[in-house]
Structure formats: C-alpha cells, structure tokens
Design an enzyme around this catalytic site. Structure first.
Site, short mmCIF file in Angstrom:
data_model
loop_
_atom_site.label_atom_id
_atom_site.label_comp_id
_atom_site.label_asym_id
_atom_site.label_seq_id
_atom_site.Cartn_x
_atom_site.Cartn_y
_atom_site.Cartn_z
N GLU A 1 10.70 -20.78 -19.15
CA GLU A 1 10.32 -18.97 -18.39
C GLU A 1 11.49 -18.42 -18.56
O GLU A 1 11.46 -17.14 -19.68
CB GLU A 1 10.25 -19.34 -17.05
CG GLU A 1 9.59 -17.73 -15.93
CD GLU A 1 8.78 -17.12 -16.94
OE1 GLU A 1 7.65 -17.57 -17.51
OE2 GLU A 1 9.00 -15.96 -16.43
N ASN B 1 0.59 -0.68 6.35
CA ASN B 1 0.89 -1.38 5.10
C ASN B 1 1.69 -2.57 5.29
O ASN B 1 2.86 -3.08 6.52
CB ASN B 1 1.77 -0.73 4.16
CG ASN B 1 2.77 -1.67 2.79
OD1 ASN B 1 2.03 -2.60 2.85
ND2 ASN B 1 3.48 -1.01 2.40
N GLY B 2 0.72 -4.04 5.22
CA GLY B 2 1.22 -5.28 5.44
C GLY B 2 0.67 -6.19 5.53
O GLY B 2 -0.74 -5.53 5.82
N HIS C 1 15.94 -35.43 -30.27
CA HIS C 1 14.35 -35.66 -31.55
C HIS C 1 14.87 -34.21 -31.71
O HIS C 1 13.55 -34.41 -32.34
CB HIS C 1 13.79 -35.70 -30.10
CG HIS C 1 13.48 -36.96 -29.53
ND1 HIS C 1 13.29 -38.69 -29.63
CD2 HIS C 1 14.26 -37.42 -28.14
CE1 HIS C 1 13.52 -39.18 -28.97
NE2 HIS C 1 13.90 -38.48 -27.84
N GLU D 1 11.07 -12.09 -24.64
CA GLU D 1 9.21 -10.84 -24.91
C GLU D 1 10.31 -9.24 -24.19
O GLU D 1 9.84 -8.71 -24.13
CB GLU D 1 8.30 -11.40 -23.87
CG GLU D 1 8.99 -11.38 -22.21
CD GLU D 1 7.98 -11.65 -21.33
OE1 GLU D 1 7.09 -10.82 -21.64
OE2 GLU D 1 7.74 -11.59 -20.30
N CYS E 1 0.96 -1.24 -0.15
CA CYS E 1 -0.58 -0.02 -0.01
C CYS E 1 0.71 1.30 0.13
O CYS E 1 1.92 1.13 0.19
CB CYS E 1 -0.75 -0.04 1.44
SG CYS E 1 -1.85 -1.09 1.37
N LYS F 1 10.81 -14.80 -20.89
CA LYS F 1 11.62 -12.95 -20.46
C LYS F 1 12.69 -13.09 -21.08
O LYS F 1 12.77 -11.78 -21.15
CB LYS F 1 12.30 -13.41 -19.64
CG LYS F 1 12.05 -13.99 -18.03
CD LYS F 1 11.15 -12.80 -17.09
CE LYS F 1 9.15 -12.84 -17.69
NZ LYS F 1 8.47 -13.65 -17.23
N TRP G 1 -3.86 -1.48 -1.49
CA TRP G 1 -3.81 -2.63 -2.35
C TRP G 1 -4.29 -3.85 -1.36
O TRP G 1 -3.79 -4.52 -0.58
CB TRP G 1 -2.33 -3.16 -2.46
CG TRP G 1 -2.18 -4.05 -4.00
CD1 TRP G 1 -1.81 -5.06 -2.66
CD2 TRP G 1 -2.10 -4.07 -5.04
NE1 TRP G 1 -2.11 -6.49 -4.20
CE2 TRP G 1 -2.14 -5.26 -5.65
CE3 TRP G 1 -1.86 -3.42 -6.21
CZ2 TRP G 1 -2.03 -6.05 -6.84
CZ3 TRP G 1 -2.08 -3.39 -7.10
CH2 TRP G 1 -2.46 -4.82 -8.03
N ARG H 1 2.37 1.87 -6.62
CA ARG H 1 2.24 0.77 -6.04
C ARG H 1 0.76 0.42 -5.77
O ARG H 1 0.40 -0.61 -5.26
CB ARG H 1 2.58 1.95 -3.90
CG ARG H 1 3.70 2.00 -4.33
CD ARG H 1 4.27 3.00 -2.13
NE ARG H 1 4.03 1.31 -1.59
CZ ARG H 1 5.25 0.58 -1.31
NH1 ARG H 1 5.93 1.14 -1.80
NH2 ARG H 1 4.45 0.09 -0.08
N LYS I 1 1.09 -5.29 -20.55
CA LYS I 1 1.09 -5.49 -18.62
C LYS I 1 -0.06 -6.74 -18.45
O LYS I 1 0.47 -7.50 -17.86
CB LYS I 1 0.65 -4.50 -17.94
CG LYS I 1 1.02 -5.83 -16.22
CD LYS I 1 2.30 -6.42 -16.54
CE LYS I 1 2.30 -7.06 -15.30
NZ LYS I 1 4.13 -7.60 -14.96
C1 AGP Z 1 5.42 -12.47 -18.95
O1 AGP Z 1 6.11 -12.14 -18.51
C2 AGP Z 1 4.10 -11.98 -20.27
N1 AGP Z 1 3.59 -10.24 -19.06
C3 AGP Z 1 2.27 -12.64 -20.17
O2 AGP Z 1 3.17 -14.29 -20.43
C4 AGP Z 1 1.63 -12.72 -18.93
O3 AGP Z 1 2.57 -13.59 -18.07
C5 AGP Z 1 0.61 -13.66 -19.32
O4 AGP Z 1 -0.67 -11.89 -20.32
C6 AGP Z 1 -0.33 -13.95 -18.06
O5 AGP Z 1 -0.54 -12.78 -17.38
P1 AGP Z 1 -1.79 -12.89 -16.44
O6 AGP Z 1 -0.65 -13.32 -15.14
O7 AGP Z 1 -1.90 -11.04 -15.89
O8 AGP Z 1 -3.03 -13.28 -16.84
#
Ligand code: AGP
Length: 611
Positions: free
Chosen positions: A482, A100-101, A505, A489, A2, A486, A76, A27, A606
């Site tokens: 993952e 906050n916590g 394979h 993207e 928060c 990372k 939050w 935040r 996002k």
């Molecule tokens: C991950 O780094 C990306 N930003 C993207 O794959 C993200 O994980 C995906 O869009 C899912 O988003 P969400 O967890 O908000 O559902």
C-alpha cells in the site's frame, strides 16, 4: 458525512439554504431536502439524487412567498437506501430535523416511540430524533429542555439542527462527534456542517464542541455544555471557499488523511458492544448458521482495496480459522473459478463502481454467497451482492485512497471477529480482548498524525529518488504494498512493495545508496527480529533505510537507519491501520515536493469504471 445548512434572516431562506448546500456538494450526497417554516407550518421538499434534482422539484412548485427560517440537508446514506422517503429533513408533529452522524440505539428508541403512538415512515435512524424531540416538546418542555432530554436518550454521533413550528424565531442545535458551525451577524444566522456554507454570510464562526446544545437566533446565541451555559468565542476564518471545502488543508488527500481519526471511530460505532465485549453486525443476513457452513472465503478487489483484502485474509484465518484466498478482480473475472454455496465471495470496493470488481461478482453471484465491504450506499456493487458492510468513511474525493483503505481494514477486522464468534473459535473473553483495542485506534491515529513534520523532513531528504522499495513481513507486507502504491500513484516515482523475506531471492540486487528502503516493522510481531536482519542486509549494501515501527527508541535501528519513524503502539492485528498513516503522509509530501497534482494524479480516475 452529510451536508447540513440552517438559516434565519431577512433573506429568502430557501435560496440561502440551497446555495449553502451547493457549497457542501463535495461532502457527497445521494439525496437532499429542505424544510421551511411558512405561516406556522413546516413545508418539506425532498428529492433523490444530486442537488439539481431538489432544485428542479422546488422550481416545479412554482412561485412561493419568501420564508425566513429553514433547514436543508444533503444525505450520504448510512441507514436506509437513498430514497425520497429516507431523505432529510425528517418531520414529526411540530418538529423538522436534519442529522449528520449515526444513532446507535435507534431501534429501542423506535420501539419506545411507536408504543407512545409515533408512526414512522422512513428506514432511517434520524427520524427517531425528530419524533423524540417532538415527544418532549409536546410534554410542555421548553425547546432547549426538550433538546436536552432528547440527547440524553440518544447514543451515537450526531449534529442535529431542528425547527420547532411553535418557536419560529430560532433553531435548535446539538453536537456530538460530528461537526457543526454557527455564523451570525446582527440580523442573520447560518448553521452548517462545514465552514464553506457559512462564508457568504460571515467569516466569524462559532465552532461548537462535543456535548454542546444550542438555541440560536440572529443576535442571540445560547450554548450549554453538559447542561451548563458556556460561551463559545467566534473564530475569524480567512480561507476562500475552495480551501474551506478542504477544511483548510491544501489538498483533499491531506484532509482525508486527517479525517481518519473521526472515520475510524464511525466505522465501528454501533458495531461493537464494549461493555459486553461483543461484535454486532446486525446488518448482515449471513447468520451464524450460514457462517458455520462456510468452507472457504475468497476476497476480490483492485488496487488499495486488494491490499485491504490481503490484511483481511490474515484476520479471517487467524480469528475465524476459515480458509481464505485473495484474488485480483481483473484476474478472477476471466478464469473459471470453482465455487459452491458454501463459498463466500467478499468484494472490497470504496466506490462500488469498479468495473473489474463488478465483473468478478457478476461471474460468481449465482454460484457462491456474496458480500461487499463498500463505502457508497446505492452503488452498483451493493445491488449485486447479498450483504454489505458499509465502511462509513464519508466521501473520499482524492484519487488516492486513504480513509477508505483504513476503514476497510477495520471492517475486515470486525467481520473476522464476527466469523470467529459464530464458529465458536473466539471464546467470550478472547473476543472481548479483541474488541477493546478498537476504541484506542482513533487516538493512536491522532498520535501518528502528529509525526507529520518529521515525515515531511524525511520526504525532503528522499523526494528526488527515482526508485523506492517498501518492505514488510506478515501482516505488514500488505502495508508495504500500500505504501508503494500511494507513492507511485501520486508522485510518479517508481516504487515496489515486497515481502522482506524475499529480498535475498532477487530484489537485494537492486539495493544501492540511490534507493530508499522503507521498512514497516511491528514490535510484537514475531517477525520483528527477522525483518531487522533484512534491514541489516540492505543497509550493509548501501541502502538508505527508513524504518516505520512501534518498537519505540530502538538503538540498533537508530544506528543503521537514515530515519526511524516511531509510531504509537496498538495490538498487532490493528497495527496495519496505524502503520499506514506515515506511508500516506510520506507519499503526500514527496508528491507535493515534486509538484504533482496530488488530488488528481495524471492518468488516474477516482473510480475505474471501465476495464
Ligand atoms: C488507490 O489509492 C487507488 N485510487 C486505486 O487503487 C483504488 O483503490 C482502486 O481503483 C479500487 O477502487 P475501489 O475501491 O473504488 O474499487
């Protein structure tokens, strides 16, 4: 996570506090509020939604006499849905308090205070602290004594700032595990959860430490640590406001990678009982009887959350013995899956607004039982499912998911322990042995972050590569996926994650000295030796190997790899969390070297709220 602001000084406290809260908008918040002291009375204004709603409510109240002491908060939510009644500040008698916590033992404290006559209005844990502080003040204790008594009874994480109407010249502060800073000049004092809110008043800031209690007024600061007076030296902050919002880091992504030390503690706080070796997911309506009826679990998600689902599958099958499948939400939603009431569908989503994940849950919610791992209270997903386990990661600003991902893994682990316990698959001793390693996780992540410079060096060696391959086996395979996601993207370099055992394979045809191969290997993993032979295969064909392992100083790896990132050791099941950290840092540094927009990579959002 928060936003907190407190002010005492000659200016209008309301305006100063709103301005401070605006500087903390990053935040995140779902509601906000302000309390000021006017003629000995506490006046509270709160509103749901963005800060603009609070400003609108304040404006509607019409002209008012300026006040000179107040506290403000952007919430939050962690306990209690976003609402005006749950918004801070919370008031009890002569006290108004912001927090906050997470207060872990708020339920027994609420019972004790109710018996003593307290009337609670909200669903929050925070309100308990306001009543408890008021209770001790009304017993005649001085403000600092009452604060000390209050904190002695509270277990959990907190940054409290409180007003006492009977002492309108000071603010009371308590800090444990969540940040709070104090800025002061001879005539003004500002308290905040983060530095950006303090900078307009002063650049000289006291950073309080865990266990600190303080009674503060302009020109006068009393701080004690575990009951003994201490002197905290002010630090001069040279950052501008935007840099300050990133905690001094260059990008939100790097700040959020470092946030993981604290957030990984927050996510299991209040959900394990270390002394009893027990897990407690009290927020669930999915009770042991319901768990015992389950015959199948389907995990559904997108992107990084889908990788978290792959790891969670491991956890559930290994710890609870329930058949578990993982599905892309974008695929499941257009199939005709066969579920029944004994199927549990778990949606994993940081934002809770991903269109495909919402679509998948919409499809199944009338046939199967539903649950979500989510980071945002009040999000659409949380309103479509029967149960939610919040990941408590705080707002994640950077498009690349980092702390949201690792906290999803911890939630998956906790949930699997809960399932195993309910089904009698985990005897008490076994459960205790699986709970204990969690407390070492934040330290291990902190150790992993200290490898930042070495990882930056590796990034410099390989940042011009056009393709990367990420390999892992078993529980490390989703981490290879993952790591590849990372990198691609945020640096726009093509990267693939692959099961190491699949190399022969097909993918081994790709190996050349142009393509770095990142291999994630956990030492106690029975697959370590098998993965090592994959490393030999790749290296013998000219592959440039970067090994990420907790196998310590491994002579053969040192010989055949271009780089070995030696990681701290944690239990095999928790290793995916720690082994993810260097992959996040590698992607970050390669992206910075390539000059891409790390926090806002091209073509990405996002939260993918459209199909
Ligand atoms: C991950 O780094 C990306 N930003 C993207 O794959 C993200 O994980 C995906 O869009 C899912 O988003 P969400 O967890 O908000 O559902």
């Amino acid at each position: 996570m928060c936003g907190i602001v407190g002010y005492i000084g000659p200016k209008d406290a309301l305006d100063l506090i709103v301005a401070g809260l605006e500087r903390l908008e990053y935040r995140g918040y779902d509601s906000s509020g302000i309390a000021v002291l006017q003629d000995g009375r506490i006046q509270v204004t709160r509103a749901v939604g963005k800060l603009a709603e609070l400003k609108k409510t304040l404006a509607e109240q019409g002209p008012r006499t300026p006040t000179h002491i107040g506290i403000g908060h952007t919430r939050w939510a962690t306990h209690g849905r976003p609402s005006e009644i749950n918004a801070h500040p919370h008031t009890a008698g002569r006290v108004s308090l912001i927090h906050n916590g997470i207060i872990e033992n708020y339920i027994p404290l609420r019972e004790k205070l109710s018996k003593a006559g307290s009337i609670f209005k909200s669903e929050t844990d925070t309100e308990i602290a306001a009543h408890l502080l008021n209770y001790h003040l009304e017993k005649g204790h001085s403000p600092i004594d009452a604060l000390r008594q209050t904190c002695a009874e509270i277990r959990g994480s907190y940054a409290f700032v409180a007003l006492d109407a009977d002492h309108p010249d000071r603010l009371l502060i308590a800090k444990n595990s969540t940040p709070i800073v104090v800025g002061m000049t001879k005539t003004e004092l500002i308290v905040a959860s983060d530095i950006p809110a303090v900078l307009p008043i002063t650049r000289d800031v006291l950073i309080l430490e865990d266990g600190d209690l303080a009674e503060v007024a302009p020109g006068r600061i009393y701080v004690e640590h575990n009951g003994k007076p201490v002197e905290r030296k002010p630090q001069h902050i040279s950052w501008d406001a935007v840099t300050a919002q990133k905690g001094g880091f260059k990008h939100f992504m790097l700040k959020e990678i470092h946030d993981q030390v604290q957030m990984l503690a927050e996510v299991f706080r209040g959900r394990i009982e270390l002394e009893k070796g027990d897990v407690d997911l009290g927020e669930l309506t999915l009770k042991p009887d319901d768990v015992r009826k389950l015959n199948r679990i389907v995990l559904v998600a997108c992107g990084s959350a889908w990788h978290a689902a792959l790891v969670t599958k491991f956890y559930i099958e290994h710890l609870a013995g329930i058949p578990c499948e993982v599905d892309y939400a974008s695929e499941l939603r257009y199939r005709t899956p066969v579920f029944d009431r004994n199927t549990l569908v778990v949606a994993i989503s940081q934002s809770g607004e991903t269109a495909d994940t919402l679509g998948a849950i919409e499809l199944v919610r009338n046939e199967a039982r539903t649950l979500a791992f989510c980071n945002v209270l009040g999000s659409s997903l949380t309103r479509k499912v029967q149960d939610v386990i919040f990941t408590q990661a705080g707002p994640e600003i950077s498009v690349a998911s980092t702390k949201a991902f690792t906290t999803q893994l911890v939630v998956g682990y906790l949930f699997a322990l809960y399932l195993g316990k309910c089904r009698g698959k985990l005897a008490h001793q076994q459960l205790a042995g699986l709970v204990e390693p969690l407390v070492h996780l934040p330290t291990a992540v902190d150790e992993a972050l200290k490898l930042n410079n070495k990882i930056e060096e590796v990034a410099k060696q390989f940042s011009q590569a056009r393709d990367f391959l990420f390999l892992g086996r078993g529980i490390c395979y989703p981490i290879a996926l993952e790591g590849a996601l990372k990198l691609k993207e945020i640096s726009y370099i093509h990267a693939e994650g692959y099961p190491a055992g699949e190399m022969k394979h097909g993918p081994i045809a790709l190996i050349s000295d142009e393509m770095p191969v990142v291999v994630i290997m956990h030492k106690s993993d029975l697959l370590f030796e098998k993965t090592l032979s994959n490393v030999r295969e790749a290296e013998s064909r000219g592959g440039k190997i970067i090994a990420i392992t907790d196998a310590g100083d491994h002579p053969e790896l040192r010989k055949i790899c271009k780089a070995v990132i030696e990681m701290p050791h944690v239990s095999e099941l928790l290793s995916p969390i720690v082994l993810t950290i260097p992959l996040q840092l590698l992607a970050y540094h390669v992206a910075v070297l390539n000059g891409t927009d790390v926090d806002l990579p091209r073509n990405l959002a996002k939260s993918v709220t459209v199909e």
